[in-house]
Design a protein around this motif. Sequence first.
Motif, PDB file in Angstrom:
ATOM      1  N   GLY A   1      11.276  91.054  34.236  1.00  0.00           N
ATOM      2  CA  GLY A   1      12.335  90.931  34.386  1.00  0.00           C
ATOM      3  C   GLY A   1      13.419  91.935  34.150  1.00  0.00           C
ATOM      4  O   GLY A   1      14.491  92.106  34.683  1.00  0.00           O
ATOM      5  N   ASP A   2      13.551  92.677  32.935  1.00  0.00           N
ATOM      6  CA  ASP A   2      15.038  93.120  32.480  1.00  0.00           C
ATOM      7  C   ASP A   2      14.671  94.224  32.733  1.00  0.00           C
ATOM      8  O   ASP A   2      15.572  95.051  33.557  1.00  0.00           O
TER       9      ASP A   2
ATOM     10  N   LEU B   1       9.746  89.176  30.384  1.00  0.00           N
ATOM     11  CA  LEU B   1      10.646  90.426  29.453  1.00  0.00           C
ATOM     12  C   LEU B   1       9.372  91.607  28.837  1.00  0.00           C
ATOM     13  O   LEU B   1       8.047  91.382  28.419  1.00  0.00           O
TER      14      LEU B   1
ATOM     15  N   VAL C   1      14.386  80.757  32.573  1.00  0.00           N
ATOM     16  CA  VAL C   1      13.754  79.884  34.179  1.00  0.00           C
ATOM     17  C   VAL C   1      14.136  78.309  33.817  1.00  0.00           C
ATOM     18  O   VAL C   1      13.932  77.343  32.887  1.00  0.00           O
TER      19      VAL C   1
ATOM     20  N   PHE D   1      17.911  85.661  31.929  1.00  0.00           N
ATOM     21  CA  PHE D   1      16.243  85.124  31.809  1.00  0.00           C
ATOM     22  C   PHE D   1      15.366  84.194  31.828  1.00  0.00           C
ATOM     23  O   PHE D   1      14.612  84.454  31.636  1.00  0.00           O
TER      24      PHE D   1
ATOM     25  N   SER E   1      15.716  94.318  36.418  1.00  0.00           N
ATOM     26  CA  SER E   1      17.745  93.568  36.448  1.00  0.00           C
ATOM     27  C   SER E   1      17.969  95.269  36.300  1.00  0.00           C
ATOM     28  O   SER E   1      19.642  95.083  36.790  1.00  0.00           O
TER      29      SER E   1
ATOM     30  N   GLU F   1      11.909  84.259  31.717  1.00  0.00           N
ATOM     31  CA  GLU F   1      10.417  85.357  32.872  1.00  0.00           C
ATOM     32  C   GLU F   1      10.436  86.182  31.882  1.00  0.00           C
ATOM     33  O   GLU F   1      10.502  86.362  31.007  1.00  0.00           O
TER      34      GLU F   1
ATOM     35  N   GLU G   1       4.672  87.813  42.489  1.00  0.00           N
ATOM     36  CA  GLU G   1       4.882  86.306  42.540  1.00  0.00           C
ATOM     37  C   GLU G   1       3.196  85.677  43.417  1.00  0.00           C
ATOM     38  O   GLU G   1       2.672  85.180  43.193  1.00  0.00           O
TER      39      GLU G   1
ATOM     40  N   SER H   1      19.978  95.084  28.087  1.00  0.00           N
ATOM     41  CA  SER H   1      18.956  93.959  28.444  1.00  0.00           C
ATOM     42  C   SER H   1      18.139  93.854  27.489  1.00  0.00           C
ATOM     43  O   SER H   1      18.170  93.945  26.683  1.00  0.00           O
TER      44      SER H   1
ATOM     45  N   TRP I   1       4.875  92.157  36.475  1.00  0.00           N
ATOM     46  CA  TRP I   1       6.745  92.460  36.697  1.00  0.00           C
ATOM     47  C   TRP I   1       7.291  91.924  35.206  1.00  0.00           C
ATOM     48  O   TRP I   1       6.830  90.936  35.362  1.00  0.00           O
TER      49      TRP I   1
ATOM     50  N   ARG J   1       9.178  91.996  42.741  1.00  0.00           N
ATOM     51  CA  ARG J   1       8.774  90.131  42.478  1.00  0.00           C
ATOM     52  C   ARG J   1       8.400  89.561  43.261  1.00  0.00           C
ATOM     53  O   ARG J   1       7.119  88.492  43.142  1.00  0.00           O
TER      54      ARG J   1
END
Length: 404
Positions: free
Chosen positions: A228-229, A305, A281, A279, A232, A303, A209, A374, A226, A205
């Motif tokens: 998020g799910d 997904l 923000v 997820f 995670s 984020e 970024e 997810s 990238w 991550r």
Amino acid sequence: MPLDRIPGEDNIYIGSAFAMGQKKMLDSHNITHILSVLQYTPREKAEIEARPESASRTRIFVDVDDIEEEDLIVHFPRIVRFIDFGLRSKPKADDTEDDESKVDSPQGGGVYVHCAMGKSRSATAVIAYLLWKRPEHFRGDFEGAQRYPPAVAEDAVRRALELVREARPIVEPNPGFMKQLALWWRMGCPASSPDAVERRPAYQRWLYEKDVEESTRIGRAPGRLWFGDEASKEEEEEDRKAEDAAAASAETETARETLNQNVQLRCKVCRRVLADSAFVVPHEPPDNDNSRPRVACNHHFVEPLSWMRPVLELGELEGRLVCPNTRCNAQIGRYSWQGFKCTCRAWVCPAFSLQHSRVDRIVVRSRPNAAATSPSASSGPGVAAESNLFNIRSPPGAKGASKV
């Protein structure tokens, strides 16, 4: 000038590249291992390794520059393992050296860590080792905890920096290295293998970024994606492996049986789950403009997904987001890698927005010890396995789900 020794039991010294030409000084401190954290050309490395004094010492090079964008954290496992190996190695016998001229030091070899000036890169390497080897010295009031919030990580790094400054007051890692040290601490200082950091989702991550920031600066979409799910799932697996025995306490078990509230964003047309609260923000409107009335947010920022993959892989700077249900394909929002301003005047970058008028915000209740799913794993109608957990088919107002 003498080498600067880090306080404590370990025979670690820090300094500049100037000491590399001082053989007698290195010998007097029993330096058996040298870590050079700076960029050398291949020719310079060959010349260094060909010197007669190099034969009596083990040396490795970490080729990094002293800039905030440099990726030094990926070298931390190799760095700390090398320092630890050097400290456990016994100095080689040298009959030509007068034992009385040697500086008193703990049993074992001495490790000298240096960069160009002994200020930023070498200090970062030493701090990374201290956080890994002696974490109990820097936890403060959080001793025994397995994971730490960001503020605690920064406090631990600051404490380690203060210890290094006792030996060498001029040390000052650049801000980028300080952030990487905090990330290293939050990850638990993984060093079980040379690629221990690379395999961590938190590092992936961070790379994402960093790539987004660098790419948007020059007006292009990032080359690294990238989601998020997907991350995670990996983080949950790592958390289970790293779970401490204290997590099995009666208090924790009781908490696991209580019901937690979760918020889901669903497509208004087909009810497909698009994202949940894990997820979303958060964003706050600026408070420096009191002359204008507050405006409600028309965006739910999330984020990136995995269901966005087809559109993000096109490599466009911005575009539309449509429902991933192929039978629906309703337009539900938009994205921009360079970010945009919400109706509440908050700036979000990068921005992945689900439009308020095109999605429903549903409050559901589920047990924490149930297998979380997810958003990418749910395809709306027809997914019976998750209907009991998330009430996917339940209409607004039904038991276990409420539209807000």
